[in-house]
Motif scaffolding. Structure first.
Motif, mmCIF file in Angstrom:
data_model
loop_
_atom_site.group_PDB
_atom_site.id
_atom_site.type_symbol
_atom_site.label_atom_id
_atom_site.label_comp_id
_atom_site.label_asym_id
_atom_site.label_seq_id
_atom_site.Cartn_x
_atom_site.Cartn_y
_atom_site.Cartn_z
ATOM 1 N N ALA A 79 0.563 -1.293 -0.060
ATOM 2 C CA ALA A 79 -0.062 -0.157 0.163
ATOM 3 C C ALA A 79 0.833 1.223 0.129
ATOM 4 C CB ALA A 79 -0.995 -0.011 1.232
ATOM 5 N N ILE B 190 2.231 1.745 -3.320
ATOM 6 C CA ILE B 190 1.196 2.349 -4.290
ATOM 7 C C ILE B 190 0.909 3.736 -4.120
ATOM 8 C CG2 ILE B 190 -1.295 2.017 -5.189
ATOM 9 C CD1 ILE B 190 -0.839 -1.179 -3.841
ATOM 10 N N HIS C 205 -7.664 8.478 -3.803
ATOM 11 C CA HIS C 205 -6.443 7.411 -2.856
ATOM 12 C C HIS C 205 -7.719 6.518 -2.105
ATOM 13 C CE1 HIS C 205 -2.713 9.244 -3.537
ATOM 14 N NE2 HIS C 205 -3.465 10.601 -3.695
ATOM 15 N N GLU D 204 -6.169 3.383 -1.277
ATOM 16 C CA GLU D 204 -5.155 2.265 -1.300
ATOM 17 C C GLU D 204 -4.546 2.122 0.311
ATOM 18 O OE1 GLU D 204 -2.339 5.800 -2.513
ATOM 19 O OE2 GLU D 204 -4.485 5.369 -2.127
ATOM 20 N N TYR E 113 -12.704 -1.435 5.154
ATOM 21 C CA TYR E 113 -11.960 -1.905 3.653
ATOM 22 C C TYR E 113 -13.145 -2.807 2.842
ATOM 23 C CZ TYR E 113 -7.598 -1.180 6.186
ATOM 24 O OH TYR E 113 -6.676 -0.332 6.884
ATOM 25 N N CYS F 232 -4.749 -3.324 -10.663
ATOM 26 C CA CYS F 232 -4.444 -2.081 -9.815
ATOM 27 C C CYS F 232 -3.506 -1.256 -10.490
ATOM 28 C CB CYS F 232 -4.051 -2.711 -8.340
ATOM 29 S SG CYS F 232 -5.293 -3.360 -7.364
ATOM 30 N N MET G 43 -4.861 2.530 -11.396
ATOM 31 C CA MET G 43 -4.048 3.824 -11.070
ATOM 32 C C MET G 43 -3.645 4.555 -12.229
ATOM 33 S SD MET G 43 -0.995 4.070 -8.258
ATOM 34 C CE MET G 43 -0.069 2.841 -9.100
ATOM 35 N N ALA H 254 -6.255 4.687 -7.023
ATOM 36 C CA ALA H 254 -5.276 3.920 -6.351
ATOM 37 C C ALA H 254 -5.892 2.852 -5.184
ATOM 38 C CB ALA H 254 -4.275 4.831 -5.432
ATOM 39 N N ALA H 255 -5.664 1.567 -5.684
ATOM 40 C CA ALA H 255 -6.203 0.508 -4.767
ATOM 41 C C ALA H 255 -5.013 -0.466 -4.624
ATOM 42 C CB ALA H 255 -7.433 -0.263 -5.574
ATOM 43 N N ALA H 256 -5.115 -1.175 -3.639
ATOM 44 C CA ALA H 256 -4.181 -2.399 -3.323
ATOM 45 C C ALA H 256 -4.476 -3.774 -3.869
ATOM 46 C CB ALA H 256 -3.794 -2.401 -1.615
ATOM 47 N N TRP H 257 -3.647 -4.480 -4.544
ATOM 48 C CA TRP H 257 -3.825 -5.867 -5.177
ATOM 49 C C TRP H 257 -4.013 -7.041 -3.986
ATOM 50 C CZ3 TRP H 257 0.328 -2.868 -6.564
ATOM 51 C CH2 TRP H 257 1.559 -3.165 -6.242
#
Length: 396
Positions: A18, A21, A37, A39, A326, A342, A346, A352-355
């Motif tokens: 995160a 990212i 955002h 993430e 989340y 992701c 972005m 923006a995100a987390a995989w």
């Protein structure tokens, strides 16, 4: 030149994607791209004013020097009282250690307990630093799969079958990062029954999100069972509930013998937690709780808008999170890996995100979206996400 200098143990440490990212998203934003955002797991609220003022007063009053390694007695007493009232745990200040953030409890507990070859059960998908620290300490990280088809809840039979004579520690996180799921009382009692059958097993219970829950069901701490309490290490802190991520203050509750070892690790690393942040934490516990309630109401409103919106996007499905902030939607309908999804989301759509695979191998096929952002931005992000997915190839 450093390849032959750096200690081998450093190769066993992981990281949090995160933050990587976030760094890339900030670069794109600085270059002029509009970025939303979702993430980073950080409340978008300011620290409540009365907490800031308590720290300011403490600094003005000269509370800027060293403190006892386990923390100021007044704060430790307040934490013990809080644990009794909120977590239903009978404890006292001798079992409380105050540390700079939540992660030191994770790190210190495992350094104190885990030897080479010891096995540690950890949730997967789960907070990535669990696996990182297990590996760093020389333990063997054994994943406990949390699967979408099981609503990201533990399979208790599989959990018990993963235990052997080498299993030293089990980690649970309730509510969970990244899934937002809450283990209910029946599930916690199932885990408690497993622990009674395996008396060698210790538990690290990460309860950092236990004030941020959305339904009538409230988190149950394993430490609230008197016969298990001495085998449970609670990790908690002020970052999430009180919007104090940058203050770096957390705490652990554990048997006083283990607490003494954790305090010794504090002496050898940080010396102590900053005095004025401890004054702020004391005010957080003792002062008005309106800020916590306000955040929970806002997160609930955002959750209730976001999850149906995600499920309306063709190819995406998302279960309803019970706590934390989340969403962990599945993107398994698309012919693309989560990390590539992701990165493209972005760089092409400005979200923006987390995989999911950054939270463990069983997180592949999902992404994590933090709804610790304004509802306005969340709505924009959902529109961008929907438009982005229309350009992706679906699985056959």
């Amino acid at each position: 030149m450093y390849e032959n200098i750096i200690a081998d143990r450093m190769s066993r440490l992981g990281t949090e994607s995160a933050f990587a990212i976030l760094a890339r998203a900030n670069e794109l934003e600085a270059a002029g791209m509009s970025m939303i955002h979702l993430e980073v797991g950080q409340p978008d609220f300011k620290t409540p004013r009365h907490i800031i003022e308590a720290a300011y007063r403490a600094m003005n009053d000269g509370l800027t020097g060293y403190t006892p390694a386990p923390g100021l007695p007044a704060l430790r007493e307040a934490i013990a009282e809080y644990a009794s009232a909120h977590k239903r745990i009978k404890t006292d200040m001798k079992e409380v250690v105050v540390v700079p953030g939540g992660k030191p409890i994770m790190f210190f507990a495992m350094l104190a307990l885990i030897q080479a070859g010891d096995e540690v059960l950890y949730p997967n998908p789960g907070f990535p630093i669990y696996e990182s620290v297990i590996n760093f300490c020389g333990g063997r990280a054994v994943p406990v799969p949390l699967l979408s088809e099981n609503d990201f809840k533990p399979d208790l039979r599989l959990l018990e079958n993963s235990i052997n004579e080498k299993t030293k520690l089990m980690i649970i996180n309730n509510p969970s990062n990244p899934t937002g799921k809450l283990f209910n009382r029946e599930e916690i009692e199932g885990i408690a029954a497993i622990l009674r059958r395996h008396p060698q097993l210790m538990v690290l219970s990460d309860e950092i999100y236990d004030r941020i829950v959305f339904g009538e069901e409230k988190p149950v701490s394993l430490a609230s069972y008197p016969d298990l309490k001495d085998r449970v290490i609670i990790l908690d802190g002020f970052s999430k509930s009180y919007a104090m991520t940058g203050w770096r203050i957390g705490f652990g509750i554990m048997h006083e013998e283990l607490a003494a070892h954790v305090a010794q690790l504090m002496v050898n690393s940080n010396s102590c937690t900053a005095a004025f942040t401890q004054a702020a934490a004391l005010e957080a516990l003792k002062g008005p709780q309106d800020g916590v309630d306000e955040m929970c109401r806002a997160f609930l409103e955002r959750r209730d808008w976001l999850i149906p919106a995600l499920n309306d996007i063709d190819g995406i499905s998302c279960c309803m999170p019970d706590g934390a902030f989340y969403a962990f939607p599945s993107i398994a309908g698309f012919d693309i890996k989560a990390k590539d999804f992701c990165m493209r989301l972005m760089e092409e759509a400005g979200v923006a995100a987390a995989w999911g695979s950054s939270f463990g191998s069983f997180g592949e096929g999902c992404i994590r979206l933090s709804f610790a952002n304004s509802l306005e931005n969340i709505k924009k992000a959902a529109d961008r996400l929907a438009a982005f997915t229309r350009s992706l190839k679906r699985k056959a």
